[in-house]
Structure formats: C-alpha cells, structure tokens
Design an enzyme around this catalytic site. Structure first.
Site, mmCIF file in Angstrom:
data_model
loop_
_atom_site.group_PDB
_atom_site.id
_atom_site.type_symbol
_atom_site.label_atom_id
_atom_site.label_comp_id
_atom_site.label_asym_id
_atom_site.label_seq_id
_atom_site.Cartn_x
_atom_site.Cartn_y
_atom_site.Cartn_z
ATOM 1 N N HIS A 289 0.871 -1.188 0.000
ATOM 2 C CA HIS A 289 0.000 0.000 0.000
ATOM 3 C C HIS A 289 0.902 1.230 0.000
ATOM 4 O O HIS A 289 1.616 1.463 -0.967
ATOM 5 C CB HIS A 289 -0.922 -0.102 1.226
ATOM 6 C CG HIS A 289 -2.056 0.879 1.252
ATOM 7 N ND1 HIS A 289 -2.384 1.691 0.214
ATOM 8 C CD2 HIS A 289 -2.968 1.166 2.234
ATOM 9 C CE1 HIS A 289 -3.422 2.431 0.539
ATOM 10 N NE2 HIS A 289 -3.796 2.141 1.765
ATOM 11 N N HIS A 329 -2.228 -1.860 -10.008
ATOM 12 C CA HIS A 329 -3.162 -1.272 -9.054
ATOM 13 C C HIS A 329 -4.435 -2.100 -9.076
ATOM 14 O O HIS A 329 -4.833 -2.579 -10.135
ATOM 15 C CB HIS A 329 -3.474 0.182 -9.456
ATOM 16 C CG HIS A 329 -4.052 0.970 -8.341
ATOM 17 N ND1 HIS A 329 -5.390 0.906 -8.020
ATOM 18 C CD2 HIS A 329 -3.477 1.821 -7.463
ATOM 19 C CE1 HIS A 329 -5.600 1.694 -6.981
ATOM 20 N NE2 HIS A 329 -4.464 2.254 -6.613
ATOM 21 N N ASP A 385 2.983 5.785 -6.956
ATOM 22 C CA ASP A 385 4.218 5.645 -6.190
ATOM 23 C C ASP A 385 5.463 5.513 -7.044
ATOM 24 O O ASP A 385 6.570 5.572 -6.530
ATOM 25 C CB ASP A 385 4.120 4.414 -5.270
ATOM 26 C CG ASP A 385 3.181 4.692 -4.121
ATOM 27 O OD1 ASP A 385 3.245 5.808 -3.596
ATOM 28 O OD2 ASP A 385 2.394 3.815 -3.769
HETATM 29 N N1 ACO Z 1 4.833 -6.667 -10.916
HETATM 30 C C1 ACO Z 1 4.719 -7.858 -11.546
HETATM 31 N N2 ACO Z 1 3.572 -8.537 -11.662
HETATM 32 C C2 ACO Z 1 2.484 -7.994 -11.082
HETATM 33 C C3 ACO Z 1 2.515 -6.772 -10.396
HETATM 34 C C4 ACO Z 1 3.752 -6.091 -10.336
HETATM 35 N N3 ACO Z 1 3.864 -4.913 -9.714
HETATM 36 N N4 ACO Z 1 1.289 -6.474 -9.935
HETATM 37 C C5 ACO Z 1 0.508 -7.482 -10.294
HETATM 38 N N5 ACO Z 1 1.229 -8.416 -10.997
HETATM 39 C C6 ACO Z 1 0.730 -9.637 -11.642
HETATM 40 C C7 ACO Z 1 0.443 -10.726 -10.635
HETATM 41 O O1 ACO Z 1 1.553 -11.556 -10.424
HETATM 42 C C8 ACO Z 1 -0.704 -11.431 -11.283
HETATM 43 O O2 ACO Z 1 -0.196 -12.222 -12.323
HETATM 44 P P1 ACO Z 1 -0.844 -13.687 -12.659
HETATM 45 O O3 ACO Z 1 -2.243 -13.369 -13.099
HETATM 46 O O4 ACO Z 1 0.023 -14.254 -13.688
HETATM 47 O O5 ACO Z 1 -0.814 -14.435 -11.352
HETATM 48 C C9 ACO Z 1 -1.498 -10.313 -11.961
HETATM 49 O O6 ACO Z 1 -0.537 -9.288 -12.238
HETATM 50 C C10 ACO Z 1 -2.613 -9.743 -11.091
HETATM 51 O O7 ACO Z 1 -2.067 -9.412 -9.830
HETATM 52 P P2 ACO Z 1 -2.895 -9.312 -8.501
HETATM 53 O O8 ACO Z 1 -1.970 -9.500 -7.356
HETATM 54 O O9 ACO Z 1 -4.093 -10.214 -8.606
HETATM 55 O O10 ACO Z 1 -3.422 -7.816 -8.558
HETATM 56 P P3 ACO Z 1 -4.021 -7.007 -7.353
HETATM 57 O O11 ACO Z 1 -5.024 -6.099 -7.944
HETATM 58 O O12 ACO Z 1 -4.463 -7.903 -6.266
HETATM 59 O O13 ACO Z 1 -2.747 -6.213 -6.814
HETATM 60 C C11 ACO Z 1 -1.230 -4.531 -6.257
HETATM 61 C C12 ACO Z 1 -2.615 -4.849 -6.843
HETATM 62 C C13 ACO Z 1 -1.141 -5.073 -4.833
HETATM 63 C C14 ACO Z 1 -1.078 -3.014 -6.202
HETATM 64 C C15 ACO Z 1 -0.146 -5.173 -7.149
HETATM 65 O O14 ACO Z 1 -0.244 -4.694 -8.474
HETATM 66 C C16 ACO Z 1 1.257 -4.954 -6.590
HETATM 67 O O15 ACO Z 1 1.718 -5.711 -5.745
HETATM 68 N N6 ACO Z 1 1.974 -3.878 -7.097
HETATM 69 C C17 ACO Z 1 3.280 -3.560 -6.560
HETATM 70 C C18 ACO Z 1 3.145 -2.807 -5.253
HETATM 71 C C19 ACO Z 1 2.675 -1.375 -5.465
HETATM 72 O O16 ACO Z 1 3.180 -0.654 -6.307
HETATM 73 N N7 ACO Z 1 1.701 -0.966 -4.643
HETATM 74 C C20 ACO Z 1 1.174 0.389 -4.654
HETATM 75 C C21 ACO Z 1 -0.263 0.391 -4.995
HETATM 76 S S1 ACO Z 1 -0.835 2.046 -5.117
HETATM 77 C C22 ACO Z 1 -1.096 2.509 -3.507
HETATM 78 O O17 ACO Z 1 -1.369 1.756 -2.599
HETATM 79 C C23 ACO Z 1 -0.983 3.936 -3.267
#
Ligand code: ACO
Length: 457
Positions: A289, A329, A385
């Site tokens: 987050h 996201h 971010d």
């Molecule tokens: N890098 C690589 N792969 C990713 C990323 C990433 N940053 N984010 C998602 N994926 C992939 C997952 O591995 C998954 O792949 P799969 O379908 O082959 O298993 C797919 O994309 C979907 O991912 P989920 O985890 O289901 O997506 P979710 O919506 O639950 O997650 C999140 C959102 C937590 C923000 C995620 O994208 C992440 O971890 N990003 C990196 C952390 C980040 O930047 N967070 C800031 C968010 S903005 C904020 O809070 C202000």
C-alpha cells in the site's frame, strides 16, 4: 418492531430499483427475484448481499452468503466523496477532476472539499485555515513519548503510535456523536499530523524538535519543522512547497482502499477518531500500500544501473525477483491519473535540483514494462508511487520517511470517510462473515504433560 427497525424497513422498501435478478436454486428448484438497485451516479450496478440470505434449502438455515476474499467485488458503503474509473484512468474528489485540483487548489481547500462536499467560500476557507493553524502544537509530553523510541525506529511506527497516543490527550474525542467534538478532533488531526510527522523526522536525525510557525502556510510550516536549523525564520524552496502541496492533494483520498477501509472498520466500533486514524496509518505502512514508494526506491537501488533493467524485468516475469514495485493497481487498469501528474512534477523538480541519477533507471523500467507483453496483458501501469519516491528523495527526505508524507496527506480523506461512515444510518459495526473450514467438533484430550511450570518438581 422498534421505531428504528420500522424506519429502516420503510427506507429499504422505498429504495429505487432498476430491475430484478432472477435466480433459480437447482437444489430446491425454487425461483427468487432479487432487486437490482438503481445505479450510482456513475452507473455501478449492485444487489444487496443480504437479499441472497432468503436462498436456502430448509427454513431455519442461514441462507446463501457471498464469498469475496479481499473485497474484489463487494461495495461496503455508499460514498459521495471520491470517484475512480480504473479503466478510463479517472479520479475525482466530489466530482472535481484531480488534474484541475492539482493545478489550482490548496491542500486545505481540498481537505474542506472532501469533508463538506463543496468548495469553501472565502469566509469558510479563512476560518478553516485559521483553526487548523492554531491547533498545530502538540502536548509537551508527546516529546518525551517520542524520545522513548530508538534512534532507528521506523518513522511510520512512531507516527502510528503517536497518533494513537493523542487519543489519550483528548478523551472527550470519544463523543463522536457530538458534531462539535467531531469538528475539533478533525481540526486537531489535520493540524497535528504535520507536527508529529516532523518530530518523527527530527528524532531519527537526533535533532531538536522545531515548534510550529503559525505565520507559515500548511506545507511551509511542515517543511520548517522538518528542516529549520539555526535560522530565525525558515524559507522553503518555493518549488518544493508547490510540489508537496500537489503531492498532498494527489494523496488526499482514494475511496475504499486498504487504509481507508481500515479507518472505516475500526471507526465503526465507535472508537475515537485518533485511534481510527492510527489504524489507517498502520494499514498504510504495508509495502503493498503506502510503503510502495519506499519499495520503488529500494528496487531502483538494487537494479543499480540502466543496463540491468532488462534482466530485472525478466526476473520479475519469471517470478524470481519481487514484483515490479510502483506498477499495478487493484483499481486502475490503465495509467494512474496521479502518476501522469507526478511524472511531470518530477521533471520540474529535477530541472531545479539536477537530474536524479536513478531517474534513468526509472524511465528505462517504465519504457521496458509498458512495451512488454507480460505487463500489457495484465494491465500493469505505473501507479502514483512510481515517481513520488524519486521526488521525495531529491527533496532530501530519507527513504523510510516517504510513507509518512503519504499519511499526512491521506489524513484528510480518512477523516472525511470516517465522518461519512458515522453519519450513514445504514452502517453498523463492521463484521464480515467467514466460511469455516477447520475441524468439526472433537473431544479434548491433552498430549502435553507438565503444563504448569511453577508446579514443576
Ligand atoms: N509486478 C509484476 N507482476 C504484477 C505486479 C507487479 N507490480 N502487480 C501485479 N502483478 C501480476 C500478478 O503476479 C498477477 O499475475 P498472474 O495473473 O500471472 O498471477 C497479476 O498481475 C494480477 O495481480 P494481482 O496480485 O491479482 O493484482 P491485485 O489487484 O491484487 O494487486 C497490487 C494490486 C497489490 C497493487 C499489485 O499490483 C502490486 O503488488 N503492485 C506492486 C506494489 C505497489 O506498487 N503498490 C502500490 C499500490 S498504489 C497505492 O497503494 C498507493
């Protein structure tokens, strides 16, 4: 039936619907008709989860629940504060596009807007700014409280604890049904968050705490408490002041994210707002987050050189490394509108303080990811971010402090959402259901002897 129950039933009966969802239960052959609620302003279509409880095999049974880990498809409230269209990359506070607010508004104007639903007139704005300015001081005991932390304590731990501690200084804040108490608590939280945040910064540096300067604006005063040394009056770099004001506006609210849901859930127990906001800070601390901008910088440092970007991307795709931090996201499935503004802001800052050595790595990462099938097919775009960390670092904020800046800004949104939750007569204490998958009933037979060490021979 009590008067309140009757009023609630009457309210439910009068609820406008736009059709019905017809369900056939193959277990019983029975048909059910569930009202589809009239869409929200932007067309969200919903049914009430409680309407599914009537679907059951035998009377007296619980009925059907919905299973929705991580609330992927569940609206927990009706809200008039923030609208996001993740596919189109739209973010609006009370109907105003984020791009317009970032261009012209002040953070305190936005804080008022989030809470009250309308922009303040001049008299309201002046009164709001005056009230917040005159509540910036914290009780002297807070200083000794912060002094108890180790020199290397994470500033988010310190901020979270000190905001929770404020609750003990204002016991009357628990009278949350009293509008005057809510008002003063909201003013106090907005006013004191920058002071506490700055004190956390100074503690980590081993520097004396700097008291608020009430001649300065909200952002300038914060920078003064962070950075002032022996000078009589602190004069902040105007580019930094403008940048921080914009970043505070961009981070002020983001509807029902993890920390806001935490504030609403904890606040639904009718605890005082200081404790509820401390819960929001705890949720924001997590690397998925608010901790993400800190993680972005660490990732860039780990990559070390633009020539390593492609192999890093390969590791992310192959699941060998971490995720690409600052990408992806839950809601935005196109470019995060805040990220566009932040990228522009980053260039304005770098023009003044010189190019950040890691910007090249960040740009190459972005370029590589945006043209890579793995990220494109999963709709993974830079989030807010991705660039904020680079901006904060060029302003000389330490990496572990970035989330604190986010928390100061998000307090405005948390408070607006907290009060909206309290005034919503459909809300009750938050209490999700579960699907129990543990063992059925079994008899207790201990396998441990000598359970009471004090009776040991
Ligand atoms: N890098 C690589 N792969 C990713 C990323 C990433 N940053 N984010 C998602 N994926 C992939 C997952 O591995 C998954 O792949 P799969 O379908 O082959 O298993 C797919 O994309 C979907 O991912 P989920 O985890 O289901 O997506 P979710 O919506 O639950 O997650 C999140 C959102 C937590 C923000 C995620 O994208 C992440 O971890 N990003 C990196 C952390 C980040 O930047 N967070 C800031 C968010 S903005 C904020 O809070 C202000």
């Amino acid at each position: 039936m009590s008067t309140t129950q009757a009023a609630k039933s009457a309210k439910k009966a009068a609820e406008p619907t736009s059709g019905t969802l017809d369900i056939k239960d193959s277990r019983t052959g029975k048909n059910y008709s569930v009202p589809i609620l009239e869409p929200g302003t932007e067309g969200d279509t919903t049914v009430r989860a409680m309407d599914l409880r009537q679907v059951k095999v035998e009377s007296g049974e619980f009925g059907i629940m919905t299973y929705d880990p991580a609330f992927m498809n569940t609206a927990s409230c009706k809200s008039a504060i923030t609208f996001i269209d993740g596919d189109k990359g739209i973010l609006r506070y009370r109907g105003y596009p984020i791009e317009q607010l970032a261009e012209d508004a002040t953070f305190l104007e936005v804080a008022w807007l989030l809470r009250h639903g309308e922009l303040p007139n001049q008299k309201e704005y002046d009164g709001w700014v005056r009230d917040i300015t005159f509540h910036t001081y914290v009780h002297e005991n807070i200083k000794s409280f912060l002094g108890g932390f180790r020199y290397n304590a994470h500033p988010m731990s310190m901020l979270c604890s000190s905001v929770a501690a404020l609750s003990s200084f204002y016991p009357e804040a628990k009278n949350i049904q009293d509008p005057a108490e809510r008002e003063i608590s909201i003013v106090r939280l907005l006013a004191k968050l920058p002071t506490l945040a700055a004190f956390c910064f100074r503690h980590a540096k081993g520097l004396p705490f700097i008291y608020p300067d009430n001649d300065l604006g909200y952002v300038e005063n914060f920078l003064s408490m962070v950075a002032r040394m022996s000078e009589h009056k602190y004069e902040a770099n105007p580019t930094f002041v403008k940048a921080l004001e914009v970043l505070f506006i961009l981070h002020a609210d983001h509807e029902q994210n993890c920390s806001t849901s935490a504030v609403r859930a904890v606040g639904s127990s009718h605890v005082d707002p200081f404790s509820a906001i401390a819960a929001g800070i705890a949720a924001l601390y997590g690397p998925l987050h608010g901790g993400a901008n800190e993680a972005v910088l660490r990732m860039i440092q780990e990559i070390g050189d633009p020539k390593n970007v492609n192999s890093f991307i390969d590791d992310v795709k192959g699941g060998k490394g971490s995720r690409l931090m600052g990408f992806g996201h839950r809601v935005y499935k196109s470019y995060d509108p805040r990220a566009k503004i932040v990228k522009k802001l980053a260039y304005e800052i770098f023009e003044q303080v010189g190019m950040d050595k890691d910007l090249e790595i960040a740009l190459k990462l972005e370029e590589a990811a945006l043209s890579d099938e793995y990220f494109v097919s999963r709709k993974l775009y830079p989030n807010v971010d991705f660039y904020t960390g680079l901006i904060y670092r060029s302003m000389a904020f330490p990496t572990d402090y970035f989330t604190v800046l986010f928390a100061v800004a998000r307090t405005a949104g948390w408070l607006a959402q907290w009060e909206e939750m309290l005034l919503d007569n459909e809300q009750k204490i938050a209490r999700p259901r579960q699907i129990y998958i543990g063992p059925g009933e079994r008899g207790y037979k201990s396998t441990v002897s000598n359970k009471f060490p004090r009776t040991r021979k």
